[in-house]
Structures are given as C-alpha cells and as structure tokens.
Design a protein around this motif. Structure first.
Motif, mmCIF file in Angstrom:
data_model
loop_
_atom_site.group_PDB
_atom_site.id
_atom_site.type_symbol
_atom_site.label_atom_id
_atom_site.label_comp_id
_atom_site.label_asym_id
_atom_site.label_seq_id
_atom_site.Cartn_x
_atom_site.Cartn_y
_atom_site.Cartn_z
ATOM 1 N N LYS A 1 -1.790 5.218 -5.772
ATOM 2 C CA LYS A 1 -1.483 4.938 -4.373
ATOM 3 C C LYS A 1 -2.042 3.566 -4.001
ATOM 4 O O LYS A 1 -3.118 3.436 -3.422
ATOM 5 N N THR B 1 -2.708 -0.329 -2.512
ATOM 6 C CA THR B 1 -2.636 -1.135 -1.291
ATOM 7 C C THR B 1 -2.553 -2.586 -1.736
ATOM 8 O O THR B 1 -3.168 -2.970 -2.739
ATOM 9 N N LYS C 1 1.230 -1.090 2.183
ATOM 10 C CA LYS C 1 1.172 0.003 1.214
ATOM 11 C C LYS C 1 2.370 0.001 0.280
ATOM 12 O O LYS C 1 2.335 0.611 -0.790
ATOM 13 N N ASP C 2 3.442 -0.683 0.674
ATOM 14 C CA ASP C 2 4.671 -0.677 -0.119
ATOM 15 C C ASP C 2 5.341 -2.047 -0.031
ATOM 16 O O ASP C 2 5.262 -2.703 1.021
ATOM 17 N N CYS D 1 -9.830 -1.605 -3.458
ATOM 18 C CA CYS D 1 -10.100 -0.510 -2.524
ATOM 19 C C CYS D 1 -11.520 0.034 -2.605
ATOM 20 O O CYS D 1 -11.949 0.752 -1.695
ATOM 21 N N THR E 1 -5.669 3.221 4.737
ATOM 22 C CA THR E 1 -4.641 4.221 5.038
ATOM 23 C C THR E 1 -3.645 3.563 5.986
ATOM 24 O O THR E 1 -3.898 2.478 6.519
ATOM 25 N N LEU F 1 -4.847 0.183 8.303
ATOM 26 C CA LEU F 1 -4.453 -1.068 7.619
ATOM 27 C C LEU F 1 -4.642 -2.299 8.493
ATOM 28 O O LEU F 1 -4.923 -3.388 7.985
#
Length: 569
Positions: free
Chosen positions: A100, A102, A120-121, A143, A188, A192
């Motif tokens: 997952k 970032t 995030k994407d 992170c 999260t 962000l």
C-alpha cells in the motif's frame, strides 16, 4: 584576505573593483564575472542539484551499483515517465497485493516545500496544466521514519566541496535537526494533506502554531544534530555506524554529481586560460528511517546561512531575533570554510617550512601537548591560534580508496570532454562522436560508421526532446553516457553492467594512450629532422604532450591489450 560579497556593494563605494582573494556570491557562479581568485560557487551546481537532474545522476549510478546507491528513494520524472510510473506501480501491486504505497510529488524547481504533495495512486497526480509547464519528480514516500518526541524530523548537514579536481570533500561535524510540528502518523487518505505532519521543511513549519523557538539546542522545533545523536546514543544506538553511513551517502552523492560538474567547469573555465578556482557549501537534507538507515531527500546549492528568525511584535511589525541553534552550527561552517580556502595559509606554511629549525624530542612533546601548552611567541605566529578546532572534517580523499571504484562515469566524462573539440561547449557534435568511435577502435564489420551515426541521432534526439538545454545542439553528457553503456553492453555481453562499462573504459583509454604515444613519437621525429637540417637554438625548447590520458608504458600497454582480444564484437 580580500573578501568580496555580492550582498555587500558598499565595499566598492566608488564603483571601483579591485581583485579579491575570495568572491562570495549569493546565488550562482555567474552572479559576477570573475577572472581570478576563488569563488564560492561551482558553474552548473544550481542546475545539477535540481530534483530532476539529481535523480537522473543518482539513477545512472543505481544502474551501475544498485546496492551502493540504495539510499535514494525510487523516483520517476514527470511528465515524460508518467506511463512508466503507472505501469510499474500496477505491476508491483499485482505481484504484492499487500503493498500500500504512498508517493510524494516534488516540483523540479521548487524550494522550501513549495508545490509538494502526497498521493496514494498515480491517478491522483495533478497532470492538467501545471505538471506540463512545471516538471516534477515523484518518489516513493518513506512511511517509517525515525521519530523523536513522536515527531518526524530531517537533518540538514553542511558539506564543503573544496575542489573538483582533485576531488576534496569536507563534512561539518554538526548540523540541524528540523522537526514537523504535528505528531506523525503513517499516511492515510485522511491525513495526506497535513503538511505539518509529513513535511519537515522549516519554511513551512514556522507558520504552524505549534512551532517552538528555543534558546536551547536540545529542545524546540529546530535542534542541533549532535543533540539527537546524544539521545540516540543514550538509547544504545550505534552512532558511529550512523555517521559512517552518512559519510558514505555524501561521498557517493557527490561522485554521482561530479561528471557533469566537470563538463560545466571546463565550459566556463577552460583549461589553460586564466580563471578563478571554486568551492561551495552544500546543504544535504537527510531523513533517518526507523532502523537508522539514512536516506537522501535532496541537495541544496544555496543553503540558508541566516542565524536569526523573524518574530512578530504586533500585527505586521516584525523584528529579527537571534537563533542560538543556527548560530552554533552555521557560524562555524562559514568560519572554517574561509580558513580552509584561505590563500594566505599556504604562503604562511611555505614560510614556516623555510624558517623552522630541526625539532628536538622535547619540542615534539611540547607540540603534542596542544595549543594551550605552547609558548606565547609560538601561538602568536598563526592567525588561527586563538580559533576553535575545525568543525569541518575531511572525508575525501581521506576515504578515497573505499570509493574510487565507483568513479566510472567520471572516466566516461573525461572521454566526452576530450572529444568536445571547441572550448566552452557542453555538447558533442556528430563529428566528435565519430572521432571518438574511430580513435577508440570501436567500429568494425559488425558495427559500421553508419550504425554509429544512427546511434548518435537516436539517442541525441530523444534527450533533446526531454527539454535538456536547447541552447546548444548536439549530444549532452547524459546522452553520451547512455550511448557508452549501449556500446559496452554490445561489446561485453556476458558481464554485469559495471564490469562492461569498466572494460570499455579501459579499452578506450588504452587506444587513446597508444594514439597519444604515437603522436608524441612522431612529434619528436619531426623535431629531430628539423634540427638535423636547419641549425637552430634549442635552449628552452619544450615539447608539450597532449593534455589527455597519461601515457602508458609500452610493456604495460602491450600486456593490457592482450586482455582485450577476448572481448571483441
């Protein structure tokens, strides 16, 4: 010691500018036209530490030595590598569904946190408008940083690049630790956008209501790095290893930057012509991971040397207040930089060497006792006698043996510079590239000169389409390095890339050395024939060999050549 500052024009009240020993420019080498002395900026440094250029330079080294350069986050350049970024992220997610990530997007020319944001994407990147006109670097976000008092922080270390050739690097023994102003949580979708939690930039956090100005170097939102080290040491951390890792990171980063810096240098200060020498203080921004691994965030060509901050007395009314933390670190860095580059220092040493009498054993013991034990008349001889010990520690060439094997691209740059032809240029034309191929014996039945031209055109066109300096036409150093790697992979197919490149470098250096030797012998023959036919005065005659790669011994060259026969196309 004469010192000229761009920021102190009052030193020339009548507009008259006498030569100075040291010129202190505010922004870049080109702030003023300097023809002698020393200047505190290198040509091209500002361009080299921009986020895209730095990422490209480190990536080249990561291709050659992936394990040695794993201190820089995985990076993609926008907009040109956006499709690659999307494809690689999707591939990694498919291979590891639990991943997952970032990402952090940093505008190429941004500073002080301007324009930085987290995603995030890949689909969250703001591609419309700004990214096209303002290129950026997107990196995998770290992170799990080390936290102190539940806060994320980074380290600003000051590095003196005293000389490019020979390479000479110093690191300040202390630096600054700059803290976020909100307790850290892993990224999260909800947090962000909380810059005071994720971004350590001082220029951002100073606007937070939680920012603490402290007169104590051990507390507040800006502290000394040494105070953090003491705290880590008290917890049992291996502080010596941490410092060793940081020194390694700094040396490796500068090794990645030097090839292109040398191209800029020879362009602005051509060999054999009068010109200044250069030095520069750099700001290295480093983040410590939870496991104490240092990660390079960026390099600043013009780190702030302010030793005060603004304090608002009343709405709209500010005054400058001294900052003890900044003063403790920065004053020492500037003072000791000037001590190291002081042109009078060498003259004083030369005079002392001529006047010193043989030292007795008793005198040696006295010297070992330190400055406090020396007689008063000895202490008075040196202007530095009353100053503290240097805060700048030499790390290169001190540790050169451990890192010289990494300097392959430096040697590729030397080949590039040799064939540039016209002094003052930074781009290699098609004729220069063909001459490089021909002189290094790289063309044969499997790689014709027509193929050479196609290679030159394809790579040069692609690099020029990236918007790399359109002031000159031709092949830039990065394009030449790519072409060189391509040639190495064709010639030495079974070896790892760094061995392929090293083998091709040695092959080229061998043939160029043989060519230089041949020219030298021919030159001597011509001189001897002229001397035999026409009597002339030979007193003071000197034949200057080509100022390229040092000539190889014939026997050594012959034995070396035998090794290459097994690696033909």
């Amino acid at each position: 010691m004469g010192l000229s500052s761009r920021q102190a024009p009052a030193r020339f009240p009548f507009g008259r500018r006498l030569p100075c020993d040291i010129y202190w420019h505010g922004v870049s080498f080109h702030d003023n036209d300097i023809f002698s002395g020393q200047v505190n900026k290198f040509p091209g440094m500002t361009e080299m530490v921009r986020k895209i250029t730095l990422s490209r330079a480190v990536r080249t080294m990561q291709d050659l030595f992936p394990l040695e350069y794993n201190f820089y986050p995985r990076s993609w350049i926008l907009p040109e590598e956006f499709p690659v970024f999307v494809a690689e992220v999707h591939m990694m997610k498919d291979s590891d569904p639990s991943w997952k990530p970032t990402f952090i997007v940093k505008p190429d020319g941004g500073c002080q946190g301007d324009g930085i944001y987290l995603i995030k994407d890949p689909s969250d990147i703001r591609l419309t408008g700004s990214i096209q006109s303002r290129p950026a670097v997107v990196q995998e976000y770290i992170c799990k940083p080390l936290l102190v008092d539940k806060l994320k922080f980074d380290i600003r270390l000051y590095v003196l690049l005293k000389s490019l050739e020979p390479l000479e690097i110093y690191i300040a023994k202390d630096g600054l630790s700059r803290f976020c102003t909100e307790p850290y949580q892993e990224p999260t979708l909800k947090n962000l956008h909380q810059v005071f939690m994720h971004l350590t930039n001082y220029s951002l956090n100073i606007h937070s209501g939680n920012f603490i100005h402290s007169d104590n170097v051990n507390t507040g939102s800006k502290r000394t790095f040494s105070s953090i080290l003491c705290r880590l040491s008290s917890r049992g951390a291996d502080v010596k290893k941490l410092w060793s890792d940081i020194i390694s990171l700094v040396i490796k980063t500068i090794i990645a930057l030097t090839p292109e810096l040398k191209v800029y240098y020879q362009s602005d200060i051509p060999a054999g012509k009068p010109g200044p020498t250069c030095f520069q203080i750099l700001g290295f921004d480093i983040l410590l991971m939870k496991n104490l691994k240092p990660m390079l965030l960026e390099v600043n060509a013009n780190p702030s040397m302010r030793i005060e901050h603004e304090q608002e007395l009343s709405p709209g009314v500010f005054e400058n207040v001294p900052s003890p933390v900044d003063e403790e670190v920065k004053v020492a860095v500037i003072r000791d930089t000037l001590r190291l580059v002081d042109p009078q220092k060498k003259k004083r040493k030369d005079v002392q060497c001529q006047t010193l009498e043989p030292v007795s054993e008793a005198s040696e013991e006295l010297l070992d006792a330190g400055p406090a034990e020396r007689p008063e008349h000895d202490a008075g001889r040196s202007p530095e006698a009353g100053l503290p010990s240097l805060c700048l520690k030499q790390v290169f060439p001190k540790y050169a043996k451990q890192f010289n094997y990494l300097r392959l691209v430096d040697r590729v740059a030397a080949l590039f510079i040799r064939f540039l032809g016209v002094k003052g240029t930074t781009k290699l034309g098609p004729t220069g590239f063909r001459t490089f191929i021909r002189n290094c014996k790289l063309s044969n039945s499997n790689f014709s000169m027509a193929s050479v031209d196609i290679l030159y055109i394809d790579i040069t066109r692609r690099w020029n389409s990236m918007g790399i300096d359109h002031k000159e036409s031709g092949m830039c150093l990065q394009a030449f390095v790519e072409a060189f790697f391509c040639l190495a992979q064709k010639k030495y197919k079974s070896l790892p890339l760094h061995e392929q490149v090293a083998s091709l470098i040695e092959f080229c250096e061998y043939h160029l050395a043989a060519l230089d030797e041949k020219r030298l012998v021919c030159g001597r023959g011509i001189v001897e024939r002229r001397s035999a036919v026409v009597p002339c005065q030979t007193d003071g005659f000197r034949l200057t060999p080509a100022a390229h790669t040092p000539l190889l011994n014939r026997t050594a060259a012959a034995s070396k050549f035998a090794d290459y026969r097994n690696h033909r196309y």
